[in-house]
Structure formats: structure tokens, C-alpha cells
Design a protein around this motif. Structure first.
Motif, PDB file in Angstrom:
ATOM      1  N   ARG A  55      39.011  49.007  42.945  1.00  0.00           N
ATOM      2  CA  ARG A  55      39.538  49.463  41.675  1.00  0.00           C
ATOM      3  C   ARG A  55      39.417  48.374  40.587  1.00  0.00           C
ATOM      4  O   ARG A  55      39.133  48.649  39.436  1.00  0.00           O
ATOM      5  N   MET A  56      39.641  47.149  41.033  1.00  0.00           N
ATOM      6  CA  MET A  56      39.562  46.036  40.093  1.00  0.00           C
ATOM      7  C   MET A  56      38.139  45.869  39.565  1.00  0.00           C
ATOM      8  O   MET A  56      37.904  45.669  38.360  1.00  0.00           O
ATOM      9  N   LEU A  57      37.154  45.985  40.444  1.00  0.00           N
ATOM     10  CA  LEU A  57      35.761  45.845  40.037  1.00  0.00           C
ATOM     11  C   LEU A  57      35.328  46.983  39.107  1.00  0.00           C
ATOM     12  O   LEU A  57      34.576  46.778  38.153  1.00  0.00           O
ATOM     13  N   ILE A  58      35.831  48.228  39.436  1.00  0.00           N
ATOM     14  CA  ILE A  58      35.491  49.373  38.575  1.00  0.00           C
ATOM     15  C   ILE A  58      36.062  49.170  37.175  1.00  0.00           C
ATOM     16  O   ILE A  58      35.407  49.433  36.162  1.00  0.00           O
ATOM     17  N   ALA A  59      37.307  48.685  37.124  1.00  0.00           N
ATOM     18  CA  ALA A  59      37.941  48.454  35.823  1.00  0.00           C
ATOM     19  C   ALA A  59      37.182  47.390  35.024  1.00  0.00           C
ATOM     20  O   ALA A  59      36.970  47.517  33.801  1.00  0.00           O
TER      21      ALA A  59
END
Length: 554
Positions: free
Chosen positions: A34-38
Motif C-alpha cells: 500500500r505504501m509503494l502504491i501511494a
């Protein structure tokens, strides 16, 4: 996404990656995902902003280039040089050389040892290889000797001295001009036998019963119309020398000088209008509007006859005419007697002269100016257009050919143009026609091409006649002194002042064209014209007068 945006995205990602310590990264794979997508979405948004900024930058760059073109036009119009040459490197090198020679003469400005000034002796030694010695000071300048004589007794033994030679060094000095009073003394004689009286008549003066001599009038006229010093400034200059000359009095003298030289000015006009080819141009003149306290715009027109470029026998001459407006009827009235070729710009007022009427050929044939065409491309070249640079190079070859043909007879000039210039012009026409479809119809470059191609017949007319010129630069050179002295007419205060200015410029500039000092010429003419027969006025034309000092070589 563009390569620039990708590179920016990678760079931002690298900065984010190293901005967060590794220990702070989540250990849960889902949270890490999720962090990478954000972060990826944030980077994508930044990439969009970067692309928008880049588009805005491109738009601003185009606007800057457009402004450069406009500024190039304005700077050329306001501060333009006498001619636009394709290669500006020579002028830049001349400026650099001036600075280097100045530094060599005065030494460094700060720090270090100061170099010795370059003296005349040092300079003469440097140039001795190229010439036999230092250039002498002009011979016509008056000389005043100061003799530095040593003691006639030897300082060593006290014996008598004898002269064995002398060294002479000449130093150029300047002494301001001076006034003098000429006293015309006419004794009256009486006969002792018959008591009759005898007295010599008073010599004729330029201003009847006036006080100015021909020399003073010539100085006032040249100061006003050649050196651009209005009468009120001249009055202040003379007052500092103890001579009180009211501006109104001098204005009256100027008017009378124009009046008595009117036949001479018309003789110059007849000579100009008898030419086969003329150069014509005009320039605006600010004139005080009567009663309004504001200025209106008059026009000064120039018509130049100059056969020197093709070794013609007629002496050069120029006529100036003033008009309160720029209506087409003005040049049509000026040129009503002229029959021949007219070098001019595209001013529509000349159009009626080029039209045939009643089955008769047109009285005047248009010869358009290549320098005007060159300026259109020159402005675009300064803004960085490669097509404009190519057009300039091709036009430059035409001017190179003309420089080689300058001063040659008409038939020789025609052969040179047909063999060398015609192929260049044909290639230029093909280049312009091929370039036009690749351009926007609203672009400045397309407008420059249309400007040239719509006047092609008049532009190429010079190829078939060696008496014609490639440009109208001769008229622009003749009108430049007027542009420098526009304030003179403003202070004249009326249309009549413009007419006086045109008359005086006719005499002054024609004298200069014939290599005469205009002040010496006016002094001679004003001193003789009052007693000169009107049917022999041609004897006072600048190319016919004698005993007039030539202009000093520049």
C-alpha cells in the motif's frame, strides 16, 4: 509519458527511497504494498505537474522569442546602425580592439605595476615598418612658432655657442573660434576746382543694410542645420564670448539667407530632376502647431541623384522638400517633372507615378530596395531562425557582387549582374517558394517571404540596367542628417521652418556630396550672390564654384 518525465519520476523515487530509514519500513507485505502504491500515485501526480510546467516553459520560450523579434525591430529603428551587415563579427572585434588599446595606453585599473602610457614615439616606432614615418598634421592649419632658445654661453666652459641644427616637434592644439569687426571706411573726396564729391559705394551685403557678414551667416546656418545646434543654443554660446545675438534676429537672418539662395536651390532641383534614376525617401518631422502648443508631424522628403556608382559624368546632388503631411499627392507634386527610375520603399503614395495613363507609359519606373527585404529577415535571424539566416546569406551574396561592381561603367555592371547575380536570385526565389509551405501563414517569416515575392519584379529590375542600384541606401544616408537634427524644426515653430530647413539642407548636403566644406561654400555663395546675374546662377552650383576649401578628409 515523456523521457524527461520518466527521468524526473525516477529521480523523485530515489529521493523518497533514501529519505526514509530502512528500519522504519513496515514488515507487513500488504502494508508495504500500500505504501509503494501511494508513493507511485504521488510520483505520477508530480510527473503530471512537471509535464504541465514543461509545457508552460515551452510556451514562455515561444513568447520570449516573439518578444526578441519585436525588440530587434524596435532597437534597429531607434538605435540602428547605418547598415545591417550579415556578419557582425568584424564590428565586435573592432570594439574589443578599442578596449584593449585603451587599456594598453593607460595601464591596468587596479593592482600590480602600472604600465607606461603609449606615447606617439612608441606608436611611430611600431608603425614605421608599414610607412615612412608619422602622418603629418594637415598643411592647411595655421602654424604658431614658440622658439625655446638656450643660453648662448656654454654651461661647461663659458665659450660662445653656434647653431648647428634644430629639432621640430608639432603638437595639435585647438583654439575656439573668434569674432571680429570689419570696418568699411569710405573716404569722401571733394574736387578743389569744381567742388564735386566722390565716394566709393558700400559693398553689397547678404542682408541689405544688415550687420552680419557672409561668414557669420554661413556659420549660423551650418551650426543649425549641419551641427544640429538650434538658434537659442547658439545665442547662449555667443553670449559667453561677449556677443549678444538675439535668437529672433538670427531667425530673420536665416529666413533672408533662404530667400536670396532660392534661385540656387531651384537650379539644384532642376539638375536632380533631369536624372535618369533617383533615390527617394522621407522622414517625419515634429513641428509646432500654431496656437495649440502641441506638435504635429510634417514630412521631409529627399530626392538624390548620384551617378558615381556607375561612373556617370553628372555631379551628385540632393534636393529636400517639406510637406505638412504624407499624402500621396506630395511626392507626386515633387516628381511631376521627373521621368525615369525611382529607387524607393513600398510607400503607396508613389503608386500613382508607376501607373500608365491614356495609352502612355508610366512616367516613373519602380526599383525596389533589397535592403528593406534584408531587414525583414535580419530581425528574424536575431531571434534565431535558421531559415532567416539562410535567406540572409543568399541576399548577402548579392551585396557582395555589388561591391565588386561599384564604380564600373553601366555595361560592365550589367554583364556582372547577369552572369553572377542572376543565378543567385533564381536560387533565392526557389528557396523562398520551397520554404513557404512549411511555415504557418501567420508567422513573421511567412510575412517576410510574401513581402519579398510580391515585389520581385521591382526587386530584380536592377539586373537589366547598370545605372540602377540594388538598394535605396543612398537615400537613407542622405536623410540621416535630418533624423539627427529633428529638434531644429520643432524650434522653428511652423511649416515655414520646415521649408527653410529643406532649403538649407539642399545647399549643405549637396556641397558635402561634392567634397566641399559646407561653411566655406555658403560663405562664398552668400558673399557673391547679391551681385551675381540671375542668368548665370549655375556658376554658383557646388560643382562649378572655385576657390572653396574642400572638406577635410576623415
Amino acid at each position: 509519458m515523456s523521457d524527461d518525465a520518466d527521468q524526473a519520476l525516477i529521480g523523485i523515487g530515489v529521493m523518497v527511497k533514501f529519505a526514509m530509514p530502512v528500519d522504519d519500513l513496515p514488515t507487513d507485505p500488504a502494508a508495504l504494498r500500500r505504501m509503494l502504491i501511494a508513493e507511485r500515485e504521488a510520483l505520477a501526480a508530480q510527473a503530471v505537474e512537471l509535464a504541465a510546467a514543461k509545457a508552460g516553459l515551452v510556451s514562455k520560450t515561444l513568447e520570449i522569442e516573439k518578444l526578441k523579434v519585436q525588440l530587434a525591430r524596435l532597437r534597429r529603428q531607434q538605435f540602428g546602425r547605418s547598415s545591417e551587415k550579415i556578419d557582425r563579427i568584424i564590428e565586435q572585434l573592432e570594439l574589443m580592439l578599442d578596449e584593449l588599446e585603451t587599456e594598453a595606453a593607460v595601464g591596468p585599473m587596479t593592482g600590480g605595476p602600472v604600465a607606461a602610457p603609449v606615447t606617439d614615439e612608441d606608436d611611430s616606432a611600431a608603425v614605421r615598418k608599414k610607412s615612412s614615418g608619422r602622418r603629418p598634421l594637415p598643411e592647411h592649419l595655421p602654424r604658431r612658432e614658440i622658439v625655446h632658445t638656450p643660453d648662448c654661453t656654454c654651461p661647461g666652459c663659458g665659450g660662445a655657442m653656434r647653431k648647428v641644427g634644430a629639432d621640430v616637434s608639432e603638437v595639435l592644439d585647438y583654439i575656439p573660434g573668434r569674432f571680429e569687426v570689419i570696418r568699411h571706411i569710405r573716404p569722401a573726396l571733394s574736387c578743389r576746382r569744381c567742388e564735386s564729391m566722390v565716394q566709393m559705394p558700400m559693398p553689397s551685403l547678404p542682408v541689405e543694410r544688415g550687420r552680419p557678414s557672409a561668414g557669420l551667416l554661413a556659420h549660423i546656418l551650418v551650426s543649425k542645420y549641419c551641427d544640429h545646434t538650434p538658434l537659442y543654443r547658439q545665442a547662449g554660446i555667443y553670449a559667453r564670448e561677449g556677443v549678444d545675438l538675439d535668437r529672433a534676429v538670427m531667425a530673420n537672418w536665416v529666413g533672408k539667407s533662404v530667400w536670396i539662395t532660392a534661385p540656387l536651390i531651384e537650379a539644384i532641383s532642376d539638375h536632380v530632376m533631369a536624372a535618369t534614376a533617383l533615390h527617394g525617401d522621407d522622414t517625419p518631422v515634429p513641428v509646432l502647431a500654431p496656437g495649440a502648443g502641441k506638435t504635429k508631424t510634417g514630412r521631409l522628403w529627399v530626392y538624390l541623384r548620384d551617378e558615381r556608382p556607375y561612373a556617370g559624368p553628372a555631379p551628385p546632388a540632393v534636393i529636400y522638400r517639406y510637406s505638412p503631411d504624407r499624402k500621396g499627392e506630395q511626392p507626386q507634386r515633387h516628381l511631376v517633372q521627373f521621368r525615369g527610375f525611382l529607387h524607393a520603399d513600398g510607400y503607396a503614395g508613389f503608386g500613382a507615378l508607376y501607373q500608365a495613363e491614356g495609352g502612355k507609359p508610366a512616367p516613373v519606373t519602380e526599383v525596389f530596395c533589397w535592403a528593406h527585404v534584408r531587414r525583414k529577415f535580419h530581425d528574424l535571424h536575431l531571434a534565431g531562425s535558421p531559415l532567416a539566416k539562410e535567406a540572409l546569406d543568399r541576399i548577402g551574396r548579392l551585396f557582395d557582387i555589388e561591391r565588386a561592381a561599384n564604380g564600373l561603367p553601366p555595361d560592365v555592371r550589367q554583364r556582372i549582374r547577369q552572369s553572377r547575380a542572376l543565378p543567385v536570385i533564381e536560387e533565392l526565389a526557389a528557396f523562398l517558394d520551397a520554404s513557404l509551405p512549411r511555415l504557418s501563414g501567420k508567422s513573421d517569416l511567412a510575412a517576410a517571404i510574401h513581402y519579398a515575392r510580391s515585389r520581385w519584379e521591382a526587386l530584380t529590375r536592377y539586373l537589366a540596367d547598370g545605372r540602377l542600384e540594388i538598394s535605396n541606401n543612398a537615400a537613407e544616408r542622405a536623410i540621416r542628417p535630418l533624423a539627427l537634427g529633428r529638434k531644429n524644426w520643432l524650434f522653428a515653430g511652423s511649416d515655414t521652418g520646415g521649408e527653410r530647413a529643406a532649403a538649407m539642407y539642399t545647399l549643405i548636403e549637396t556641397a558635402k556630396l561634392n567634397g566641399l566644406d559646407p561653411e566655406a561654400y555658403l560663405r562664398d555663395v552668400l558673399g557673391r550672390i547679391a551681385d551675381h546675374p540671375i542668368n548665370r546662377i549655375a556658376e554658383l552650383l557646388p560643382w562649378n564654384v572655385d576657390q572653396v576649401q574642400p572638406r577635410a578628409a576623415a
